[in-house]
Write an enzyme that holds these catalytic residues in place. Structure first.
Site, short mmCIF file in Angstrom:
data_model
loop_
_atom_site.label_atom_id
_atom_site.label_comp_id
_atom_site.label_asym_id
_atom_site.label_seq_id
_atom_site.Cartn_x
_atom_site.Cartn_y
_atom_site.Cartn_z
N ASN A 78 0.86 -1.16 0.08
CA ASN A 78 0.06 0.21 0.18
C ASN A 78 0.71 1.26 0.07
OD1 ASN A 78 -1.50 -1.97 2.09
ND2 ASN A 78 -2.53 -1.58 0.17
N ILE A 85 1.36 6.99 0.30
CA ILE A 85 0.47 5.67 1.09
C ILE A 85 -1.13 5.73 0.65
CG2 ILE A 85 -0.13 5.31 3.46
CD1 ILE A 85 2.09 7.35 4.22
N CYS A 86 -1.33 4.47 0.62
CA CYS A 86 -2.95 4.29 0.13
C CYS A 86 -3.54 4.14 1.12
CB CYS A 86 -2.98 3.14 -1.02
SG CYS A 86 -4.62 2.99 -1.41
N LEU A 87 -4.29 5.15 1.95
CA LEU A 87 -4.91 4.78 3.01
C LEU A 87 -6.20 5.67 3.00
CD1 LEU A 87 -4.61 3.47 5.93
CD2 LEU A 87 -3.58 5.62 6.66
#
Ligand SMILES: [Zn+2]
Ligand SMILES: [Zn+2]
Ligand SMILES: [Zn+2]
Ligand SMILES: [Zn+2]
Lengths: 149, 566
Positions: A78, A85-87
């Site tokens: 992620n 960041i993939c959040l």
């Protein structure tokens, strides 16, 4: 422009009651810019690593989320090569009731629980799905190489 | 023919007459907040002990609030003291289960759907710390005795079940406590022996009273400290300024809420949808209890924040910050494609792309009709904010721009910048859902009464929705419009060809946005479609659209003499 009360209070609290395994220190010349470190969570391939991040509070914070990325190289489905960041809480699920502290905790939790089904780094996610043990081993090696305290 | 036309237009004007809006005074509990606070004296913990305790007393049961619920009108009672739920008749939109039953506020008689009657999270916490703090001084055996005598006050606006007789026969209680006035009064209310409206007479020797005053000040400071952290806004981390409680029960500063709603329409804490348009938040009732509590606990704090905010707003007000493109009619939620060739608009597009990618689209004012305060401008005062989705720059500097309507606005002031117009615009939004519901009910009932009266005098005319469109519920209007589109598409109407549907999409199954879609595809004059831009209600839009449909149907099937209606 004067620093909003909210940012002052958040900074004070981060200094006075730090979160275990996380530190966030504002730059002296720009109080919206923070140097962040996160300890790799125990029982994860990132254990023992110290990860550096940069965090910036945009002008319309907290209406928009903080901008944050990893500076330390990390092998994670992620997190992409540029440290982005993939959040969800950093994007569409941001809410002004969240704060720097909760975001950093979410990132720490993401290190402990990678989610290859919602990838940002496609090659890493694919590895993670095909051969999880090998991927975890790579993550461990990267931690040894790049995230030495 | 004339008879039918007359009837139809009568039905129409009858409908128009029903379109009363809710008087602003009803919505303005929290208006002009700053004035309310100028010169507001702080309450004294000893001298104003009775008043301070009243701030946390329920108006129904007179005890300190327990599980407080604050209704959208800003009034608070215990959950157990809410009026029983009742079905809400004559409301068809929005048709969700949590809006089918309502609760009527005992204080102002307004009715709200159960979904908007949630626990007041902030007040619940405040009441917890108040009760805890007072419990800590429960036993002060060494303190001198304070005698309290309840003085009943009969008020005309007492909403309790007490009738006149009961009030006059109500004697009032007499109690003795060891401790200060504040503590004793709260105790008396907790015991259910002090009515909300009653006054209290205190008796103690002057030397004892001095000790009481000291104890009161101490307790008051304790309360202030304990409540303080509960009264912070979770958006700005300041003490709440003009606390405004959402239907989900979460409270924020009013101006924080306005800012939040520029970005999204969900509660920052629980993410429940906020069905109040951003502009209505300005006039949405404040949480009366919290306003009063803040005012008495920290008047100096409140005043400082009011002043800080005022100076902030002075700087931003009246800016001509929206670029205006005078060209065509655009509608919310629908695409507009533009070919930009004039240099002034090229510049404007470049600036938009560097900024927030938004500009306002307004129509030419072909008839030179005066536009409100603006006078007879060359453009119409209502427009649509467009967001640039895609911009294709051609080598010669022209460009093709794909945009989408995001919101409607009215121009409050305008000027010029490098050849194009710029404006200070105000968003146009629909009224809150609760008002939409109330007005549907009111209008349908009035239309019924009106139709009954009309038919009584003209028994030859049937009392049908064809003659009296106002009889139709909002949902029924929507169904009929959708039905018309389906019928037309079966007949392969050219304005519903696949090419059109590719651009504008299929008809949205959404009462709110359907009229804009319909107006985008229907081949009628732009000036007529323009009427939709100023609407503030779903029902109002559906009625306009429905009147177009009636006219088209009349033209298509000239049956009898009704071909020249309207
Ligand atoms: Zn009550
Ligand atoms: Zn009320
Ligand atoms: Zn606030
Ligand atoms: Zn909420």
């Amino acid at each position: 422009m004067a620093l909003p009360k909210r940012i002052i209070k958040e900074t004070e609290r981060l200094m006075n009651e730090p979160v275990p395994g996380i530190s966030a220190v504002p730059h002296e010349d720009n109080l919206r810019y923070f140097d962040v470190t996160i300890d790799g969570p125990s029982q994860s391939p990132y254990e023992g690593g110290l990860f550096k991040l940069e965090l910036f509070l945009p002008d319309d914070y907290p209406m928009t989320p903080p901008k944050i990325r990893f500076l330390t190289k990390i092998y994670h489905p992620n997190i992409d090569r540029l440290g982005r960041i993939c959040l969800d809480v950093l994007k569409s699920n941001w809410s002004p009731a969240l704060q720097i502290r909760t975001i950093l905790l979410s990132i720490q939790a993401l290190l402990g629980a990678p989610n290859p089904d919602d990838p940002l780094a496609n090659d890493v996610a694919q590895k993670w799905k095909e051969d999880q043990n090998a991927a975890i081993e790579t993550a461990r090696q990267w931690t040894q190489e790049h995230a030495k305290p | 023919m004339n008879q039918y036309r007359q009837k139809y237009s009568l039905a129409q004007s009858g409908e128009l007459a029903h379109r009363k809006s809710i008087p602003p005074s009803k919505l303005m509990v929290g208006h002009d907040f700053s004035q309310e606070f100028k010169d507001q004296p702080a309450l004294d913990p000893h001298g104003d002990a009775r008043q301070l305790v009243r701030l946390v007393q329920c108006r129904s049961c007179s005890k300190p609030l327990s599980a407080p619920v604050t209704l959208p009108c800003g009034h608070t009672t215990c959950r157990a003291c809410l009026a029983p739920t009742r079905p809400r008749d004559n409301i068809s939109y929005p048709n969700t289960p949590d809006r089918q039953y309502g609760i009527t506020c005992k204080i102002c008689d307004e009715e709200y759907p159960t979904v908007e009657c949630s626990a007041d999270v902030t007040l619940t916490k405040v009441m917890e710390v108040v009760k805890q703090t007072i419990a800590r001084v429960q036993d002060t055996p060494e303190a001198p005795v304070c005698v309290l005598e309840e003085i009943p006050v009969s008020e005309d606006d007492v909403h309790d079940s007490n009738d006149e007789k009961e009030l006059t026969s109500y004697q009032g209680h007499r109690k003795e406590f060891r401790g200060g006035r504040l503590h004793a009064t709260f105790q008396m209310a907790s015991d259910g022996e002090l009515r909300y409206n009653s006054d209290v007479q205190y008796r103690a020797s002057p030397s004892d009273a001095q000790i009481h005053a000291h104890l009161d000040a101490e307790l008051f400071n304790g309360l202030r400290e304990a409540a303080h952290s509960e009264l912070d806004c979770l958006v700005c981390y300041n003490m709440m300024l003009d606390p405004t409680t959402l239907p989900c029960g979460h409270t924020f500063c009013r101006h924080c809420l306005v800012r939040v709603m520029d970005h999204s329409s969900i509660c920052p804490i629980c993410r429940a949808g906020i069905h109040i348009p951003p502009i209505a938040i300005q006039n949405y009732p404040s949480n009366g209890r919290l306003v009063a509590l803040l005012k008495s606990l920290s008047p100096e704090h409140v005043q400082a924040r009011v002043e800080a905010l005022e100076s902030e707003e002075d700087n931003s007000e009246g800016a001509l910050s929206t670029p205006l493109f005078v060209c065509t009619l655009s509608l919310p939620n629908t695409p507009t494609f533009l070919h930009i060739f004039e240099p002034r608009y090229r510049l404007m597009m470049r600036r938009c792309m560097e900024g927030n990618r938004r500009f306002g689209m307004v129509m030419y004012n072909r008839s030179s009709a005066p536009q409100g305060d603006l006078g007879p401008t060359s453009f119409l005062q209502y427009g649509t904010m467009l967001e640039i989705i895609n911009l294709e720059l051609l080598p010669d500097g022209r460009s093709f721009v794909e945009t989408r309507g995001v919101s409607r606005f009215r121009i409050k002031a305008y000027g010029q910048l490098d050849g194009y117009y710029v404006g200070n615009v105000e968003r146009v939004d629909d009224v809150p859902i609760i008002e939409e519901e109330q007005l549907e009910r009111q209008e349908v009932l009035e239309a019924q009464a009106w139709a009954d009266a009309y038919v009584l005098e003209n028994p030859q005319d049937p009392r049908t929705p064809e003659n009296f469109p106002g009889l139709l519920s909002t949902d029924e209007l929507f169904r009929r419009c959708i039905g018309f589109v389906e019928q037309m598409s079966q007949r392969s109407a050219p304005w519903l060809s696949s090419r059109i549907v590719n651009v504008y999409g299929p008809p949205p199954d959404n009462h709110k946005t359907f009229p804009f879609w319909f107006a985008s595809v229907l081949p009628i004059a732009e000036e007529e479609k323009y009427r939709l831009l100023a609407t503030t209600r779903v029902r109002e839009r559906l009625l306009i659209v429905y009147s177009w449909i009636k006219r088209i149907e009349g033209q298509r099937w000239p049956s009898g003499n009704s071909c020249s209606i309207l």
